[in-house]
Design a protein around this motif. Structure first.
Motif, PDB file in Angstrom:
ATOM      1  N   VAL A 204       0.819  -1.211   0.000  1.00  0.00           N
ATOM      2  CA  VAL A 204       0.000   0.000   0.000  1.00  0.00           C
ATOM      3  C   VAL A 204       0.854   1.262   0.000  1.00  0.00           C
ATOM      4  CG1 VAL A 204      -1.910  -1.141   1.187  1.00  0.00           C
ATOM      5  CG2 VAL A 204      -0.209   0.111   2.517  1.00  0.00           C
ATOM      6  N   ILE A 205       2.153   1.107   0.263  1.00  0.00           N
ATOM      7  CA  ILE A 205       3.041   2.265   0.212  1.00  0.00           C
ATOM      8  C   ILE A 205       4.388   1.841  -0.355  1.00  0.00           C
ATOM      9  CG2 ILE A 205       3.821   1.958   2.616  1.00  0.00           C
ATOM     10  CD1 ILE A 205       3.948   5.091   2.755  1.00  0.00           C
ATOM     11  N   GLU A 206       4.909   2.642  -1.272  1.00  0.00           N
ATOM     12  CA  GLU A 206       6.158   2.310  -1.950  1.00  0.00           C
ATOM     13  C   GLU A 206       7.345   3.008  -1.267  1.00  0.00           C
ATOM     14  OE1 GLU A 206       6.268   0.156  -4.316  1.00  0.00           O
ATOM     15  OE2 GLU A 206       4.082  -0.067  -4.608  1.00  0.00           O
ATOM     16  N   SER A 207       8.544   2.596  -1.669  1.00  0.00           N
ATOM     17  CA  SER A 207       9.767   3.153  -1.080  1.00  0.00           C
ATOM     18  C   SER A 207       9.870   4.654  -1.295  1.00  0.00           C
ATOM     19  CB  SER A 207      11.000   2.455  -1.661  1.00  0.00           C
ATOM     20  OG  SER A 207      11.027   1.094  -1.274  1.00  0.00           O
ATOM     21  N   VAL A 208       9.419   5.132  -2.449  1.00  0.00           N
ATOM     22  CA  VAL A 208       9.481   6.571  -2.737  1.00  0.00           C
ATOM     23  C   VAL A 208       8.666   7.352  -1.722  1.00  0.00           C
ATOM     24  CG1 VAL A 208       8.851   8.365  -4.396  1.00  0.00           C
ATOM     25  CG2 VAL A 208       9.911   6.254  -5.200  1.00  0.00           C
ATOM     26  N   GLU A 209       7.464   6.868  -1.398  1.00  0.00           N
ATOM     27  CA  GLU A 209       6.603   7.547  -0.435  1.00  0.00           C
ATOM     28  C   GLU A 209       7.186   7.461   0.985  1.00  0.00           C
ATOM     29  OE1 GLU A 209       4.780   7.768  -3.944  1.00  0.00           O
ATOM     30  OE2 GLU A 209       5.221   5.786  -3.085  1.00  0.00           O
ATOM     31  N   LEU A 210       7.781   6.321   1.308  1.00  0.00           N
ATOM     32  CA  LEU A 210       8.439   6.204   2.608  1.00  0.00           C
ATOM     33  C   LEU A 210       9.569   7.232   2.716  1.00  0.00           C
ATOM     34  CD1 LEU A 210       8.682   2.318   3.043  1.00  0.00           C
ATOM     35  CD2 LEU A 210       7.048   3.869   4.119  1.00  0.00           C
ATOM     36  N   GLY A 211      10.261   7.431   1.597  1.00  0.00           N
ATOM     37  CA  GLY A 211      11.322   8.435   1.562  1.00  0.00           C
ATOM     38  C   GLY A 211      10.787   9.836   1.772  1.00  0.00           C
ATOM     39  N   HIS A 212       9.612  10.123   1.207  1.00  0.00           N
ATOM     40  CA  HIS A 212       9.003  11.442   1.403  1.00  0.00           C
ATOM     41  C   HIS A 212       8.671  11.675   2.878  1.00  0.00           C
ATOM     42  CE1 HIS A 212       7.571  11.691  -3.074  1.00  0.00           C
ATOM     43  NE2 HIS A 212       8.865  11.906  -2.913  1.00  0.00           N
ATOM     44  N   ILE A 213       8.148  10.654   3.534  1.00  0.00           N
ATOM     45  CA  ILE A 213       7.847  10.776   4.958  1.00  0.00           C
ATOM     46  C   ILE A 213       9.125  11.051   5.745  1.00  0.00           C
ATOM     47  CG2 ILE A 213       7.015   9.565   7.009  1.00  0.00           C
ATOM     48  CD1 ILE A 213       5.067   8.053   5.224  1.00  0.00           C
ATOM     49  N   ALA A 214      10.185  10.318   5.427  1.00  0.00           N
ATOM     50  CA  ALA A 214      11.464  10.500   6.126  1.00  0.00           C
ATOM     51  C   ALA A 214      11.996  11.916   5.941  1.00  0.00           C
ATOM     52  CB  ALA A 214      12.477   9.477   5.624  1.00  0.00           C
ATOM     53  N   GLU A 215      11.848  12.471   4.757  1.00  0.00           N
ATOM     54  CA  GLU A 215      12.315  13.835   4.484  1.00  0.00           C
ATOM     55  C   GLU A 215      11.587  14.849   5.362  1.00  0.00           C
ATOM     56  OE1 GLU A 215      11.693  14.391   0.352  1.00  0.00           O
ATOM     57  OE2 GLU A 215      13.278  12.982  -0.261  1.00  0.00           O
ATOM     58  N   HIS A 216      10.304  14.630   5.570  1.00  0.00           N
ATOM     59  CA  HIS A 216       9.506  15.557   6.381  1.00  0.00           C
ATOM     60  C   HIS A 216       9.783  15.404   7.873  1.00  0.00           C
ATOM     61  CE1 HIS A 216       7.037  17.294   3.241  1.00  0.00           C
ATOM     62  NE2 HIS A 216       6.712  16.097   2.781  1.00  0.00           N
ATOM     63  N   SER A 217      10.430  14.298   8.270  1.00  0.00           N
ATOM     64  CA  SER A 217      10.558  13.971   9.692  1.00  0.00           C
ATOM     65  C   SER A 217      11.831  14.500  10.336  1.00  0.00           C
ATOM     66  CB  SER A 217      10.486  12.452   9.881  1.00  0.00           C
ATOM     67  OG  SER A 217       9.303  11.942   9.308  1.00  0.00           O
ATOM     68  N   VAL A 218      12.819  14.887   9.525  1.00  0.00           N
ATOM     69  CA  VAL A 218      14.061  15.485  10.010  1.00  0.00           C
ATOM     70  C   VAL A 218      14.687  14.660  11.147  1.00  0.00           C
ATOM     71  CG1 VAL A 218      15.184  17.682  10.570  1.00  0.00           C
ATOM     72  CG2 VAL A 218      12.910  17.700   9.558  1.00  0.00           C
ATOM     73  N   GLY A 219      14.826  13.368  10.924  1.00  0.00           N
ATOM     74  CA  GLY A 219      15.526  12.513  11.869  1.00  0.00           C
ATOM     75  C   GLY A 219      14.738  12.054  13.075  1.00  0.00           C
ATOM     76  N   ASP A 220      13.475  12.448  13.183  1.00  0.00           N
ATOM     77  CA  ASP A 220      12.657  12.138  14.358  1.00  0.00           C
ATOM     78  C   ASP A 220      11.700  10.994  14.032  1.00  0.00           C
ATOM     79  OD1 ASP A 220      10.814  12.106  16.494  1.00  0.00           O
ATOM     80  OD2 ASP A 220      11.071  14.250  16.841  1.00  0.00           O
ATOM     81  N   ALA A 221      11.920   9.824  14.640  1.00  0.00           N
ATOM     82  CA  ALA A 221      11.089   8.657  14.364  1.00  0.00           C
ATOM     83  C   ALA A 221       9.646   8.867  14.820  1.00  0.00           C
ATOM     84  CB  ALA A 221      11.683   7.420  15.030  1.00  0.00           C
ATOM     85  N   ARG A 222       9.451   9.650  15.895  1.00  0.00           N
ATOM     86  CA  ARG A 222       8.088   9.925  16.366  1.00  0.00           C
ATOM     87  C   ARG A 222       7.283  10.617  15.281  1.00  0.00           C
ATOM     88  NH1 ARG A 222       8.127  13.958  20.706  1.00  0.00           N
ATOM     89  NH2 ARG A 222       9.465  14.937  19.164  1.00  0.00           N
ATOM     90  N   VAL A 223       7.902  11.616  14.652  1.00  0.00           N
ATOM     91  CA  VAL A 223       7.225  12.355  13.583  1.00  0.00           C
ATOM     92  C   VAL A 223       6.964  11.448  12.394  1.00  0.00           C
ATOM     93  CG1 VAL A 223       7.418  14.285  11.973  1.00  0.00           C
ATOM     94  CG2 VAL A 223       8.220  14.549  14.330  1.00  0.00           C
ATOM     95  N   ALA A 224       7.953  10.643  12.027  1.00  0.00           N
ATOM     96  CA  ALA A 224       7.814   9.755  10.873  1.00  0.00           C
ATOM     97  C   ALA A 224       6.645   8.789  11.059  1.00  0.00           C
ATOM     98  CB  ALA A 224       9.115   8.979  10.661  1.00  0.00           C
ATOM     99  N   ILE A 225       6.573   8.169  12.224  1.00  0.00           N
ATOM    100  CA  ILE A 225       5.494   7.212  12.490  1.00  0.00           C
ATOM    101  C   ILE A 225       4.149   7.932  12.539  1.00  0.00           C
ATOM    102  CG2 ILE A 225       4.582   5.598  14.206  1.00  0.00           C
ATOM    103  CD1 ILE A 225       7.580   5.034  14.936  1.00  0.00           C
ATOM    104  N   GLY A 226       4.144   9.137  13.100  1.00  0.00           N
ATOM    105  CA  GLY A 226       2.909   9.917  13.144  1.00  0.00           C
ATOM    106  C   GLY A 226       2.399  10.270  11.756  1.00  0.00           C
ATOM    107  N   ILE A 227       3.287  10.645  10.853  1.00  0.00           N
ATOM    108  CA  ILE A 227       2.890  10.969   9.476  1.00  0.00           C
ATOM    109  C   ILE A 227       2.354   9.723   8.778  1.00  0.00           C
ATOM    110  CG2 ILE A 227       3.732  11.708   7.205  1.00  0.00           C
ATOM    111  CD1 ILE A 227       5.754  13.481   8.662  1.00  0.00           C
ATOM    112  N   LEU A 228       3.036   8.584   8.953  1.00  0.00           N
ATOM    113  CA  LEU A 228       2.573   7.338   8.331  1.00  0.00           C
ATOM    114  C   LEU A 228       1.178   6.981   8.824  1.00  0.00           C
ATOM    115  CD1 LEU A 228       3.113   4.838   6.579  1.00  0.00           C
ATOM    116  CD2 LEU A 228       4.157   3.766   8.601  1.00  0.00           C
ATOM    117  N   ARG A 229       0.944   7.120  10.108  1.00  0.00           N
ATOM    118  CA  ARG A 229      -0.368   6.793  10.676  1.00  0.00           C
ATOM    119  C   ARG A 229      -1.452   7.694  10.103  1.00  0.00           C
ATOM    120  NH1 ARG A 229       0.928   7.481  15.471  1.00  0.00           N
ATOM    121  NH2 ARG A 229       0.126   9.584  15.842  1.00  0.00           N
ATOM    122  N   LYS A 230      -1.193   9.008  10.070  1.00  0.00           N
ATOM    123  CA  LYS A 230      -2.170   9.950   9.545  1.00  0.00           C
ATOM    124  C   LYS A 230      -2.436   9.708   8.056  1.00  0.00           C
ATOM    125  CE  LYS A 230      -3.087  12.900  12.968  1.00  0.00           C
ATOM    126  NZ  LYS A 230      -4.471  13.190  13.432  1.00  0.00           N
TER     127      LYS A 230
END
Length: 334
Positions: A204-230
């Motif tokens: 349901v999600i590709e590597s490119v999209e996972l990369g976009h989430i990581a870019e928005h998260s600036v090294g913070d796993a909490r933010v990354a997981i929160g974006i994925l959930r939303k």
């Protein structure tokens, strides 16, 4: 689309961890004596928010529980349970010793005495946000309890050690230390890939999209997981069968705001006053900030304590500090 919503929560303890092999191995070796019913010296895990400190400590303790026949463990968030009474209550609750304790009538010394009298299996305790403890002398008391093994978590060493008295510093100065650096882009992608694999339908999600989430998260796993959930929730609501970049972009601000609100809700009363004053100003200098703070609280903390509070607000991305010590100003991020 979502097969296991628990996996998309920050509090979820994964079945395996990514890109923290050195930290996992070191903490495991430190705790090895516990398998022989022997306590160890306290261990401090420190580093920026969202670097995996809490997750890794809980993961290792869970692994330890699986290898030791008898073991008691307890996790305490000292930001929420920051008073001496609340912390001791949580520690006694971990060994089932709170049945007759009442907040209003139980003598405070009884809690520590009962913990000192503990004679059960090894007891491993995680004190998260330990620098938030109101009474740091409690660490001295806990350090002296033979069957207690302490894992301490903070953002910076100095946030914990600087406010301590000489006696407590000498006790804890030789504690084990493990530094957690900020996650890199590839590391966040790997973490997100696992969360997607465990909590979402396949593909349901590709590597490119996972990369976009990581870019928005600036090294913070909490933010990354929160974006994925939303993003997963919004995609499901829209009837989509995949999480695409446009959906991710739509939820970034909302996910970060949710984390910010959650952090603000956990602030101590004095920290909340400081945050409110800064929020009301476009920017404010330390002398003015402290003067206004003194007028708004009944029992103002020292300037040093206030500086520690401000450092905490900065670590959790609630405020920004511009300039050096003499010319510093504070402002909110929003």
């Amino acid at each position: 689309m979502i097969t296991d919503a628990r996996v998309l929560q920050q509090e979820f303890i994964p079945r395996e961890v990514q890109h923290r092999d050195a930290e996992v191995n070191y903490l495991s070796s430190i705790l090895e004596p516990v398998t022989d019913r022997e306590p160890t010296e306290p261990t401090l895990l420190y580093g920026p928010s969202g670097a995996g400190k809490t997750c890794i400590s809980q993961y290792i303790v869970e692994q330890l529980r699986g290898s030791v026949v008898e073991l008691n463990t307890q996790y305490v968030n000292c930001w929420e349970d920051y008073t001496r009474f609340k912390t001791l209550y949580q520690l006694l609750d971990g060994i089932g010793q709170t049945y007759d304790i009442h907040r209003q009538s139980t003598p405070r010394d009884l809690l520590l005495d009962r913990l000192r009298d503990y004679d059960g299996p090894p007891y491993v305790v995680i004190l998260d946000e330990v620098d938030q403890l109101q009474d740091k002398e409690l660490l001295y008391d806990l350090h002296r309890i033979p069957k207690l093994t302490l894992i301490l978590i903070a953002n910076r060493e100095e946030d914990l050690f600087d406010p301590l008295g000489t006696r407590l510093q000498s006790r804890l100065q030789n504690s084990n230390r493990i530094h957690f650096g900020q996650y890199g882009h590839k590391e966040l992608v790997a973490i997100l890939r696992d969360r997607a694999r465990w909590g979402l339908q396949p593909d349901v999600i590709e590597s490119v999209e996972l990369g976009h989430i990581a870019e928005h998260s600036v090294g913070d796993a909490r933010v990354a997981i929160g974006i994925l959930r939303k993003a997963a929730r919004n995609a499901k609501k829209n009837g989509d069968n995949q999480i695409r970049s446009d959906v991710i972009s739509e939820v970034v601000s909302e996910a970060k705001l949710e984390i910010e609100r959650n952090t603000i809700s956990r602030l101590k009363p004095d920290q909340r006053v400081l945050y409110t004053i800064i929020s009301e100003s476009e920017e404010i200098k330390p002398p003015t900030l402290y003067e206004q703070y003194e007028h708004r609280v009944d029992d103002p903390k020292t300037e040093r304590t206030v500086r520690n509070y401000l450092a905490k607000l900065e670590h959790y991305n609630l405020i920004v500090a511009d300039g050096n010590t003499k010319a510093r100003t504070y402002r909110t991020r929003s």
